[in-house]
Write a protein that holds these residues in place. Structure first.
Motif, short mmCIF file in Angstrom:
data_model
loop_
_atom_site.label_atom_id
_atom_site.label_comp_id
_atom_site.label_asym_id
_atom_site.label_seq_id
_atom_site.Cartn_x
_atom_site.Cartn_y
_atom_site.Cartn_z
N GLU A 223 0.83 -1.20 0.00
CA GLU A 223 0.00 0.00 0.00
C GLU A 223 0.86 1.25 0.00
OE1 GLU A 223 -4.01 0.62 2.11
OE2 GLU A 223 -2.51 1.15 3.62
N ALA A 224 1.89 1.27 0.83
CA ALA A 224 2.76 2.44 0.92
C ALA A 224 3.41 2.74 -0.42
CB ALA A 224 3.83 2.22 2.00
N LEU A 226 2.48 1.63 -3.53
CA LEU A 226 1.51 1.91 -4.58
C LEU A 226 1.02 3.36 -4.52
CD1 LEU A 226 -0.36 0.90 -6.89
CD2 LEU A 226 -2.04 0.35 -5.11
N LEU A 227 0.78 3.87 -3.32
CA LEU A 227 0.17 5.18 -3.18
C LEU A 227 1.16 6.34 -3.25
CD1 LEU A 227 -2.31 4.53 -0.20
CD2 LEU A 227 -2.86 4.57 -2.64
N SER A 228 2.40 6.12 -2.85
CA SER A 228 3.23 7.24 -2.41
C SER A 228 4.27 7.72 -3.41
CB SER A 228 3.96 6.83 -1.12
OG SER A 228 3.04 6.40 -0.15
N ASP A 229 4.67 8.98 -3.18
CA ASP A 229 5.88 9.53 -3.80
C ASP A 229 7.10 9.18 -2.96
OD1 ASP A 229 4.55 11.05 -5.95
OD2 ASP A 229 3.74 12.23 -4.30
N THR A 230 6.91 9.18 -1.64
CA THR A 230 7.98 8.87 -0.70
C THR A 230 7.43 7.99 0.41
OG1 THR A 230 9.01 11.03 -1.11
CG2 THR A 230 9.72 9.84 0.87
N VAL A 231 8.20 6.98 0.79
CA VAL A 231 7.85 6.13 1.94
C VAL A 231 8.85 6.41 3.05
CG1 VAL A 231 7.51 3.79 2.80
CG2 VAL A 231 6.89 4.34 0.43
N VAL A 232 8.35 6.83 4.20
CA VAL A 232 9.18 7.08 5.38
C VAL A 232 9.09 5.85 6.27
CG1 VAL A 232 9.55 8.53 7.40
CG2 VAL A 232 8.80 9.56 5.24
N VAL A 233 10.23 5.21 6.52
CA VAL A 233 10.28 3.99 7.32
C VAL A 233 10.69 4.35 8.74
CG1 VAL A 233 11.33 1.72 7.58
CG2 VAL A 233 10.86 2.63 5.28
N MET A 234 9.86 3.94 9.71
CA MET A 234 10.17 4.22 11.11
C MET A 234 10.56 2.95 11.84
SD MET A 234 7.46 7.17 12.26
CE MET A 234 8.37 7.38 13.80
N ALA A 235 11.32 3.13 12.90
CA ALA A 235 11.75 2.03 13.76
C ALA A 235 11.30 2.32 15.18
CB ALA A 235 13.27 1.88 13.70
N ALA A 236 11.21 1.26 15.98
CA ALA A 236 10.75 1.40 17.36
C ALA A 236 11.92 1.34 18.33
CB ALA A 236 9.74 0.30 17.68
N GLY A 237 11.62 1.66 19.58
CA GLY A 237 12.57 1.51 20.68
C GLY A 237 13.80 2.40 20.65
N HIS A 264 7.74 -4.33 -6.98
CA HIS A 264 8.37 -5.28 -6.05
C HIS A 264 9.77 -4.83 -5.65
CE1 HIS A 264 4.93 -7.72 -6.47
NE2 HIS A 264 5.26 -8.34 -7.59
N GLU A 265 10.47 -4.16 -6.56
CA GLU A 265 11.80 -3.66 -6.23
C GLU A 265 11.72 -2.60 -5.14
OE1 GLU A 265 15.19 -0.95 -8.44
OE2 GLU A 265 14.09 -2.43 -9.64
N HIS A 266 10.74 -1.70 -5.25
CA HIS A 266 10.56 -0.69 -4.21
C HIS A 266 10.12 -1.33 -2.89
CE1 HIS A 266 10.51 2.10 -7.67
NE2 HIS A 266 10.88 3.01 -6.79
N GLU A 267 9.25 -2.32 -2.98
CA GLU A 267 8.84 -3.04 -1.76
C GLU A 267 10.05 -3.64 -1.07
OE1 GLU A 267 4.36 -4.74 -2.69
OE2 GLU A 267 6.09 -5.85 -3.45
#
Length: 286
Positions: A223-224, A226-237, A264-267
């Motif tokens: 979903e991220a 398919l929809l986006s121009d940019t995907v921001v990946v966050m981490a926890a802790g 799939h490459e972007h995924e």
């Protein structure tokens, strides 16, 4: 960074600077966000993804003005979130649609008609030359609902709708307000896969014409991307930005992309960032 609304063209529409947020009302303090930076240019679709507990929804709530950072700052079009909210610059679509049960679909979208008229004047005045016509769709609730696949249920009440229809009604209402920034907190998370894919494409169809600045929280990598121009990946802790992926897919997007090698490459790039962040968190916890 200036605080005047007129500087919006010279700076990101959404700017989060060195934001920290600690919740200390439990047995021990929890750092939800740790020195988070986020910039979203005008008219861009940015998704935020990460594991549970990484602060995605907290970040969205800071941008919406529903919570305050412990330190750092948030600006919407150069304004504080509180001021942006007063000026009806922010739209918010939560996970659960908050529809009025006594109104039909069309009534729910038209419920803030006076606000809608003010929003249309504001959006038309703020639009760059040649883009004023993009407000037409958002200013026509019936056309907007039809574009979102709801033309046959305009006069049904929420209790007569499926979950997907209810959520698309909430999305139509948010677009009809013509906000400068639209914040979406996992709006499709409760939908089955088929309904979710259809709703994603209908959202993209409307967004492609209106080009509202969007910050979209999701747990879905597909979903991220398919929809986006940019995907921001966050981490926890603690919650932090682990990296970003620029999605170089042509627009408008379509269902055929879901099986494409380039998607799939972007995924894979998003998944690598998530895996690296998870391994770093596991090492720090051991």
């Amino acid at each position: 960074m200036g605080d005047q609304p007129g500087d919006g063209a010279e700076q990101p529409f959404v700017a989060v600077r060195d934001a920290c947020k600690v919740y200390d009302d439990g047995p021990r303090p929890v750092t939800a966000l740790h020195h988070v930076d986020l910039e979203v240019p005008r008219g861009r679709f940015v998704s935020v993804i990460g594991p549970s507990g990484c602060g995605k929804s907290t970040l969205l709530r800071l941008v919406a003005g529903l919570e305050q950072p412990g330190s750092g700052e948030v600006r919407i079009c150069g304004e504080t979130p509180a001021r942006a909210t007063e000026r009806k610059m922010i739209g918010f679509v939560p996970q659960t649609p908050a529809l009025l049960p006594w109104l039909d679909v069309l009534g729910n979208v038209r419920v803030l008609e006076k606000v809608n008229r003010a929003a249309r004047r504001r959006s038309a005045a703020a639009a760059p030359p040649g883009e004023q016509g993009r407000c037409d769709l958002a200013g026509d609730p019936v056309a907007l609902l039809r574009r979102l696949g709801l033309g046959d249920v305009l006069h049904r009440r929420p209790g007569q709708l499926s979950g997907g229809m209810q959520q698309r009604t909430a999305i139509a209402r948010a677009f009809a307000l013509q906000p400068q920034v639209l914040l979406m907190d996992e709006p499709f998370s409760a939908l089955d896969e088929f309904t979710r894919e259809a709703a994603q494409l209908q959202l993209l169809d409307v967004w492609q014409e209106l080009r509202t600045t969007v910050v979209f929280v999701t747990h879905s990598i597909t979903e991220a991307v398919l929809l986006s121009d940019t995907v921001v990946v966050m981490a926890a802790g603690p919650g932090r930005v682990a990296g970003t992926v620029q999605v170089g897919l042509d627009r408008p997007r379509h269902s055929g992309l879901l099986d494409s090698a380039v998607l799939h490459e972007h995924e894979h790039r998003v998944r690598e960032l998530l895996s690296d962040a998870w391994r770093a968190e596991a090492r720090s916890a051991s």
